[in-house]
Design a protein around this motif. Structure first.
Motif, mmCIF file in Angstrom:
data_model
loop_
_atom_site.group_PDB
_atom_site.id
_atom_site.type_symbol
_atom_site.label_atom_id
_atom_site.label_comp_id
_atom_site.label_asym_id
_atom_site.label_seq_id
_atom_site.Cartn_x
_atom_site.Cartn_y
_atom_site.Cartn_z
ATOM 1 N N GLY A 97 38.084 5.736 -71.144
ATOM 2 C CA GLY A 97 39.330 6.485 -71.030
ATOM 3 C C GLY A 97 39.656 6.927 -69.626
ATOM 4 N N ARG A 98 39.051 6.292 -68.625
ATOM 5 C CA ARG A 98 39.309 6.624 -67.229
ATOM 6 C C ARG A 98 40.136 5.527 -66.567
ATOM 7 N NH1 ARG A 98 35.971 10.806 -65.101
ATOM 8 N NH2 ARG A 98 35.248 12.031 -66.882
ATOM 9 N N VAL A 99 40.886 5.900 -65.535
ATOM 10 C CA VAL A 99 41.648 4.915 -64.766
ATOM 11 C C VAL A 99 40.772 4.437 -63.615
ATOM 12 C CG1 VAL A 99 43.688 4.496 -63.353
ATOM 13 C CG2 VAL A 99 43.837 6.007 -65.356
ATOM 14 N N PRO A 100 40.400 3.137 -63.604
ATOM 15 C CA PRO A 100 39.506 2.635 -62.557
ATOM 16 C C PRO A 100 40.247 2.336 -61.262
ATOM 17 C CG PRO A 100 40.047 0.859 -64.063
ATOM 18 C CD PRO A 100 40.721 2.099 -64.602
ATOM 19 N N SER A 101 39.549 2.491 -60.152
ATOM 20 C CA SER A 101 40.087 2.095 -58.856
ATOM 21 C C SER A 101 38.921 1.793 -57.927
ATOM 22 C CB SER A 101 40.976 3.192 -58.252
ATOM 23 O OG SER A 101 40.244 4.394 -58.060
ATOM 24 N N SER A 102 39.190 1.022 -56.883
ATOM 25 C CA SER A 102 38.153 0.628 -55.936
ATOM 26 C C SER A 102 38.661 0.768 -54.510
ATOM 27 C CB SER A 102 37.702 -0.821 -56.169
ATOM 28 O OG SER A 102 37.107 -0.973 -57.431
ATOM 29 N N ARG A 103 37.747 1.098 -53.624
ATOM 30 C CA ARG A 103 38.065 1.137 -52.194
ATOM 31 C C ARG A 103 37.025 0.295 -51.474
ATOM 32 N NH1 ARG A 103 36.570 5.017 -48.110
ATOM 33 N NH2 ARG A 103 35.710 6.354 -49.749
ATOM 34 N N ILE A 104 37.481 -0.735 -50.789
ATOM 35 C CA ILE A 104 36.570 -1.634 -50.090
ATOM 36 C C ILE A 104 36.168 -1.026 -48.745
ATOM 37 C CG2 ILE A 104 36.300 -3.916 -49.043
ATOM 38 C CD1 ILE A 104 38.198 -5.018 -51.137
ATOM 39 N N LEU A 105 34.864 -0.851 -48.551
ATOM 40 C CA LEU A 105 34.344 -0.321 -47.298
ATOM 41 C C LEU A 105 33.963 -1.438 -46.334
ATOM 42 C CD1 LEU A 105 31.979 2.523 -48.599
ATOM 43 C CD2 LEU A 105 34.381 2.686 -47.951
ATOM 44 N N GLU A 106 33.358 -2.492 -46.859
ATOM 45 C CA GLU A 106 32.935 -3.625 -46.034
ATOM 46 C C GLU A 106 33.151 -4.917 -46.821
ATOM 47 O OE1 GLU A 106 28.948 -3.206 -44.397
ATOM 48 O OE2 GLU A 106 29.045 -1.041 -44.735
ATOM 49 N N ARG A 107 33.521 -5.945 -46.081
ATOM 50 C CA ARG A 107 33.695 -7.263 -46.700
ATOM 51 C C ARG A 107 33.437 -8.315 -45.630
ATOM 52 N NH1 ARG A 107 38.781 -9.587 -50.263
ATOM 53 N NH2 ARG A 107 38.131 -11.773 -50.227
ATOM 54 N N PHE A 119 18.676 -15.130 -54.919
ATOM 55 C CA PHE A 119 19.511 -16.116 -55.604
ATOM 56 C C PHE A 119 18.793 -17.439 -55.824
ATOM 57 C CE2 PHE A 119 22.925 -13.256 -54.512
ATOM 58 C CZ PHE A 119 23.935 -13.519 -55.420
ATOM 59 N N GLY A 120 17.659 -17.623 -55.128
ATOM 60 C CA GLY A 120 16.979 -18.912 -55.205
ATOM 61 C C GLY A 120 17.708 -20.001 -54.461
ATOM 62 N N ARG A 121 18.393 -19.635 -53.371
ATOM 63 C CA ARG A 121 19.161 -20.574 -52.581
ATOM 64 C C ARG A 121 18.499 -20.787 -51.220
ATOM 65 N NH1 ARG A 121 21.448 -22.927 -56.272
ATOM 66 N NH2 ARG A 121 22.723 -23.990 -54.687
ATOM 67 N N PRO A 122 18.885 -21.831 -50.475
ATOM 68 C CA PRO A 122 18.356 -22.058 -49.127
ATOM 69 C C PRO A 122 18.623 -20.862 -48.214
ATOM 70 C CG PRO A 122 19.548 -23.981 -49.900
ATOM 71 C CD PRO A 122 19.821 -22.894 -50.887
ATOM 72 N N SER A 123 17.795 -20.697 -47.202
ATOM 73 C CA SER A 123 17.898 -19.518 -46.334
ATOM 74 C C SER A 123 19.210 -19.458 -45.561
ATOM 75 C CB SER A 123 16.729 -19.482 -45.351
ATOM 76 O OG SER A 123 16.718 -20.643 -44.535
ATOM 77 N N ASN A 124 19.888 -20.601 -45.393
ATOM 78 C CA ASN A 124 21.162 -20.612 -44.659
ATOM 79 C C ASN A 124 22.377 -20.569 -45.583
ATOM 80 O OD1 ASN A 124 20.884 -23.151 -45.744
ATOM 81 N ND2 ASN A 124 21.501 -24.265 -43.885
ATOM 82 N N ALA A 125 22.162 -20.280 -46.862
ATOM 83 C CA ALA A 125 23.276 -20.215 -47.819
ATOM 84 C C ALA A 125 24.209 -19.059 -47.468
ATOM 85 C CB ALA A 125 22.744 -20.054 -49.236
ATOM 86 N N ALA A 126 25.496 -19.246 -47.720
ATOM 87 C CA ALA A 126 26.499 -18.221 -47.404
ATOM 88 C C ALA A 126 26.818 -17.391 -48.651
ATOM 89 C CB ALA A 126 27.767 -18.876 -46.869
ATOM 90 N N PHE A 127 26.966 -16.094 -48.434
ATOM 91 C CA PHE A 127 27.307 -15.169 -49.521
ATOM 92 C C PHE A 127 28.428 -14.254 -49.065
ATOM 93 C CE2 PHE A 127 22.843 -16.247 -49.951
ATOM 94 C CZ PHE A 127 22.753 -16.617 -51.277
ATOM 95 N N LEU A 128 29.235 -13.829 -50.018
ATOM 96 C CA LEU A 128 30.203 -12.777 -49.742
ATOM 97 C C LEU A 128 29.527 -11.444 -50.008
ATOM 98 C CD1 LEU A 128 33.056 -11.675 -49.153
ATOM 99 C CD2 LEU A 128 33.498 -11.826 -51.625
ATOM 100 N N ARG A 129 29.475 -10.598 -49.000
ATOM 101 C CA ARG A 129 28.939 -9.239 -49.158
ATOM 102 C C ARG A 129 30.114 -8.289 -49.266
ATOM 103 N NH1 ARG A 129 27.575 -4.844 -45.712
ATOM 104 N NH2 ARG A 129 25.889 -3.576 -46.583
ATOM 105 N N LEU A 130 30.132 -7.533 -50.374
ATOM 106 C CA LEU A 130 31.250 -6.640 -50.668
ATOM 107 C C LEU A 130 30.705 -5.245 -50.968
ATOM 108 C CD1 LEU A 130 34.375 -6.713 -51.120
ATOM 109 C CD2 LEU A 130 33.879 -7.074 -53.550
ATOM 110 N N VAL A 131 31.107 -4.270 -50.170
ATOM 111 C CA VAL A 131 30.684 -2.882 -50.375
ATOM 112 C C VAL A 131 31.910 -2.083 -50.787
ATOM 113 C CG1 VAL A 131 29.622 -0.839 -49.358
ATOM 114 C CG2 VAL A 131 28.868 -3.119 -48.643
ATOM 115 N N ARG A 132 31.824 -1.447 -51.953
ATOM 116 C CA ARG A 132 32.977 -0.725 -52.484
ATOM 117 C C ARG A 132 32.587 0.643 -53.027
ATOM 118 N NH1 ARG A 132 35.565 -4.741 -56.819
ATOM 119 N NH2 ARG A 132 33.371 -5.026 -57.325
ATOM 120 N N VAL A 133 33.556 1.556 -52.996
ATOM 121 C CA VAL A 133 33.456 2.820 -53.719
ATOM 122 C C VAL A 133 34.258 2.652 -54.991
ATOM 123 C CG1 VAL A 133 33.993 5.286 -53.725
ATOM 124 C CG2 VAL A 133 33.213 4.191 -51.607
#
Length: 239
Positions: A97-107, A119-133
């Motif tokens: 019953g709450r209204v959700p919202s997000s604020r991106i701090l880092e991307r 992840f079990g991926r190669p060491s040079n694999a690319a990932f999206l890092r997303l930090v949110r409140v």
């Protein structure tokens, strides 16, 4: 405090604190001064402060936290989230019953050997890092750092992720179907205390989650710190 009214001092103090909590001037997680300290500051007796605090605790607006003193609980009930199925924060808040919202701090797109290992991926694999409140009804409920497998979901690097990432993954044909999750107690950092409005650290819940798609590939790894003063998890067990 007023002396030109028949209302007892402890009730005046209780009313003033109730108003400040209701207005959000004293948000959930705020640590109030110790009874003796507040009494000296207001030039009233410690007994007066004690009666006010006790009344607010009975109304569940304050909670006693041992050496931390009394902490504002807020006017609403604690959130009791079920753990019966995989769901994102957005869906969880709506169910509560709450209204959700997000604020991106880092991307950012990153390479990280530790994350690659998870992840079990190669060491040079690319990932999206997303930090949110993540917030419910405007109240910050968690700070989460998440990593997403860009090999499987490259569109996430440029997509609008202000809403539900889970919904976006589903739209890309990569719905999450299961997760492995752990929950442990943790103390918030100085940055996290500022996000939650804590004057002093309050015990929180650190949730680590590995989420997988239908083919078994890991798509997401999340470390989310949830505030412990308003958030609890409910688990139903059956034989």
């Amino acid at each position: 405090m007023r002396n030109d009214t028949a209302q007892p001092l402890y009730q005046q103090l209780e009313d003033q604190l109730t108003r400040l909590i209701g207005e959000g001037t004293l948000p959930p997680g705020t640590t109030l001064p110790a009874e003796r300290q507040l009494a000296e500051r207001l030039s009233i007796s410690r007994t007066t402060v004690q009666r006010s605090y006790n009344a607010l605790r009975q109304r569940r607006l304050l909670s006693a936290q041992g050496r931390l003193g009394s902490i504002v609980q807020g006017p609403g009930p604690r959130l009791h989230s079920g753990m019966d199925r995989l769901k994102g924060f957005t869906e969880e808040m709506r169910e509560l019953g709450r209204v959700p919202s997000s604020r991106i701090l880092e991307r950012e797109v990153v390479t990280d050997r530790s994350i690659s290992s998870i992840f079990g991926r190669p060491s040079n694999a690319a990932f999206l890092r997303l930090v949110r409140v993540r917030s419910g009804d405007g109240v910050p409920m968690s700070r989460e750092a998440a990593w997403y497998n860009l090999e499987r979901a490259p569109d996430l690097a440029t997509d609008d992720l202000s809403g539900s990432v889970y919904a976006r993954l589903a739209a890309l044909g990569l719905p999450l179907v299961r997760c492995d999750q752990t929950i442990e107690a943790a103390e918030p950092t100085e940055e996290e205390c500022a996000i939650f409005g804590f004057r002093q650290p309050v015990p929180c819940l650190l949730i680590k989650r590995r989420s997988y798609g239908a083919d078994g590939d890991m798509l997401e790894y999340v470390e989310g710190l949830f505030r412990g003063d308003t958030y609890t998890y409910r688990l139903t067990l059956t034989i």
